[in-house]
Design a protein around this motif. Structure first.
Motif, PDB file in Angstrom:
ATOM      1  N   ILE A   1       0.835  -1.127  -0.044  1.00  0.00           N
ATOM      2  CA  ILE A   1      -0.040  -0.120  -0.061  1.00  0.00           C
ATOM      3  C   ILE A   1       0.925   1.233   0.208  1.00  0.00           C
ATOM      4  N   LEU A   2       0.700   2.078  -0.923  1.00  0.00           N
ATOM      5  CA  LEU A   2       1.271   3.566  -0.981  1.00  0.00           C
ATOM      6  C   LEU A   2       0.459   4.497  -0.683  1.00  0.00           C
ATOM      7  N   SER A   3       0.430   5.425   0.241  1.00  0.00           N
ATOM      8  CA  SER A   3      -0.363   6.375   0.392  1.00  0.00           C
ATOM      9  C   SER A   3       0.326   7.901   0.798  1.00  0.00           C
ATOM     10  N   ALA A   4      -0.343   8.928   0.665  1.00  0.00           N
ATOM     11  CA  ALA A   4       0.270  10.135   0.762  1.00  0.00           C
ATOM     12  C   ALA A   4      -0.767  11.208   0.494  1.00  0.00           C
ATOM     13  N   PRO A   5      -0.588  12.430   1.157  1.00  0.00           N
ATOM     14  CA  PRO A   5      -1.452  13.666   0.602  1.00  0.00           C
ATOM     15  C   PRO A   5      -1.101  14.205  -0.828  1.00  0.00           C
ATOM     16  N   SER A   6      -2.105  14.568  -1.506  1.00  0.00           N
ATOM     17  CA  SER A   6      -1.645  15.299  -2.753  1.00  0.00           C
ATOM     18  C   SER A   6      -0.666  16.133  -2.642  1.00  0.00           C
ATOM     19  N   GLY A   7       0.307  15.941  -3.622  1.00  0.00           N
ATOM     20  CA  GLY A   7       1.598  17.004  -3.719  1.00  0.00           C
ATOM     21  C   GLY A   7       2.700  16.357  -3.045  1.00  0.00           C
ATOM     22  N   ALA A   8       2.573  15.116  -2.372  1.00  0.00           N
ATOM     23  CA  ALA A   8       3.951  14.646  -1.667  1.00  0.00           C
ATOM     24  C   ALA A   8       4.710  14.021  -2.677  1.00  0.00           C
ATOM     25  N   GLY A   9       4.232  13.580  -3.892  1.00  0.00           N
ATOM     26  CA  GLY A   9       5.135  13.058  -4.528  1.00  0.00           C
ATOM     27  C   GLY A   9       4.905  11.636  -5.052  1.00  0.00           C
ATOM     28  N   LYS A  10       3.828  11.081  -4.351  1.00  0.00           N
ATOM     29  CA  LYS A  10       3.420   9.485  -4.251  1.00  0.00           C
ATOM     30  C   LYS A  10       3.264   9.059  -5.799  1.00  0.00           C
ATOM     31  N   THR A  11       2.937   9.598  -6.488  1.00  0.00           N
ATOM     32  CA  THR A  11       2.754   8.953  -7.979  1.00  0.00           C
ATOM     33  C   THR A  11       4.026   8.941  -8.742  1.00  0.00           C
ATOM     34  N   SER A  12       4.719  10.129  -8.656  1.00  0.00           N
ATOM     35  CA  SER A  12       6.187   9.700  -9.043  1.00  0.00           C
ATOM     36  C   SER A  12       7.004   8.804  -8.631  1.00  0.00           C
ATOM     37  N   LEU A  13       7.058   8.708  -7.121  1.00  0.00           N
ATOM     38  CA  LEU A  13       7.460   7.436  -6.588  1.00  0.00           C
ATOM     39  C   LEU A  13       6.988   6.041  -6.974  1.00  0.00           C
ATOM     40  N   TYR A  14       5.710   5.872  -7.218  1.00  0.00           N
ATOM     41  CA  TYR A  14       4.860   4.784  -7.457  1.00  0.00           C
ATOM     42  C   TYR A  14       5.362   4.527  -9.027  1.00  0.00           C
ATOM     43  N   ARG A  15       5.411   5.285 -10.031  1.00  0.00           N
ATOM     44  CA  ARG A  15       5.997   4.936 -11.284  1.00  0.00           C
ATOM     45  C   ARG A  15       7.380   4.549 -11.326  1.00  0.00           C
ATOM     46  N   ALA A  16       8.485   5.321 -10.558  1.00  0.00           N
ATOM     47  CA  ALA A  16       9.514   4.951 -10.808  1.00  0.00           C
ATOM     48  C   ALA A  16       9.937   3.532 -10.218  1.00  0.00           C
ATOM     49  N   LEU A  17       9.076   3.312  -8.942  1.00  0.00           N
ATOM     50  CA  LEU A  17       9.287   1.928  -8.238  1.00  0.00           C
ATOM     51  C   LEU A  17       8.892   0.804  -9.450  1.00  0.00           C
TER      52      LEU A  17
END
Length: 220
Positions: free
Chosen positions: A17-33
């Motif tokens: 599970i990967l969670s974060a507030p909007s703007g924390a960079g979660k999606t970029s980390l998700y795609r890079a992983l």
């Protein structure tokens, strides 16, 4: 999973599970992983929001209307579902279970509501929360997108505060100040969890017995 000897008995994949507030960079980390680590796959969520420019049905999301979404909720088709920014989002139970059964690690990019549901239903789920380095940095990232008017940004800041209040419910917390450092921490979490005995006790027992000569290489 790719780590370990080729003859290591098959084991199910992780559910991350990967969670974060909007703007924390979660999606970029998700795609890079997904690009950095073999054997990690994305979970394609269902949503009732409209596709954004460039998004493809079945790739970025499964886009459905509210009636179809509610029908699937009633059938128990989702591992988790939540209403976020006035739209529904949900994770397919069957799709996640199929990927894990094939030995692939599945990453869910979901909010705290969905994460809580997953933890209640999947005992071995691994949860990671991503924090911004400061309130100022969070606001700068939201404003830097150039997509939202000031009222929306203020709403997202309030929502971010609510999301951040749930960080202590997670197994791991990563502060995304320097992107590569944060990504390295996320990769380390995945690779470390792959080695945890709790996740591989049954399959490692067979492998260890072979190494100790208790059973032959054919498993007898």
């Amino acid at each position: 999973m790719p780590e370990g000897p080729a003859d290591l008995p098959h084991q199910p994949g992780l559910l991350i599970i990967l969670s974060a507030p909007s703007g924390a960079g979660k999606t970029s980390l998700y795609r890079a992983l997904l690009e950095r680590v073999d054997g990690v796959v994305a979970s394609v969520s269902h949503t009732t929001r409209a596709p954004r420019p460039g998004e493809r049905d079945g790739v970025d999301y499964h886009f459905v209307d509210e009636a179809e979404f509610e029908r699937q909720v009633a059938e128990g088709a989702f591992l988790e579902h939540a209403r976020v920014f006035d739209r529904y989002y949900g994770t397919s139970r069957a799709a996640v279970e199929a990927e894990r059964a094939a030995g692939r690690d599945v990453v869910l990019e979901i909010d705290w509501q969905g994460a809580r549901q997953i933890r209640e239903r999947v005992a071995d789920a691994v949860s990671v929360f991503v924090l911004p380095p400061s309130r100022e940095a969070l606001r700068e990232r939201l404003e830097g997108r150039g997509q939202d008017d000031p009222e929306v940004i203020e709403r997202r800041m309030r929502d971010a505060e609510a999301e951040i209040s749930h960080y202590a419910e997670y197994d791991y917390v990563i502060v995304n100040d320097e992107f590569e450092e944060a990504l390295g921490s996320l990769v380390a979490v995945v690779r470390g969890e792959r080695c945890r005995l709790d996740h591989r006790r049954e399959t490692l027992a067979v492998f260890a017995d072979r190494l100790m000569g208790k059973i032959d290489e054919a498993g007898g």
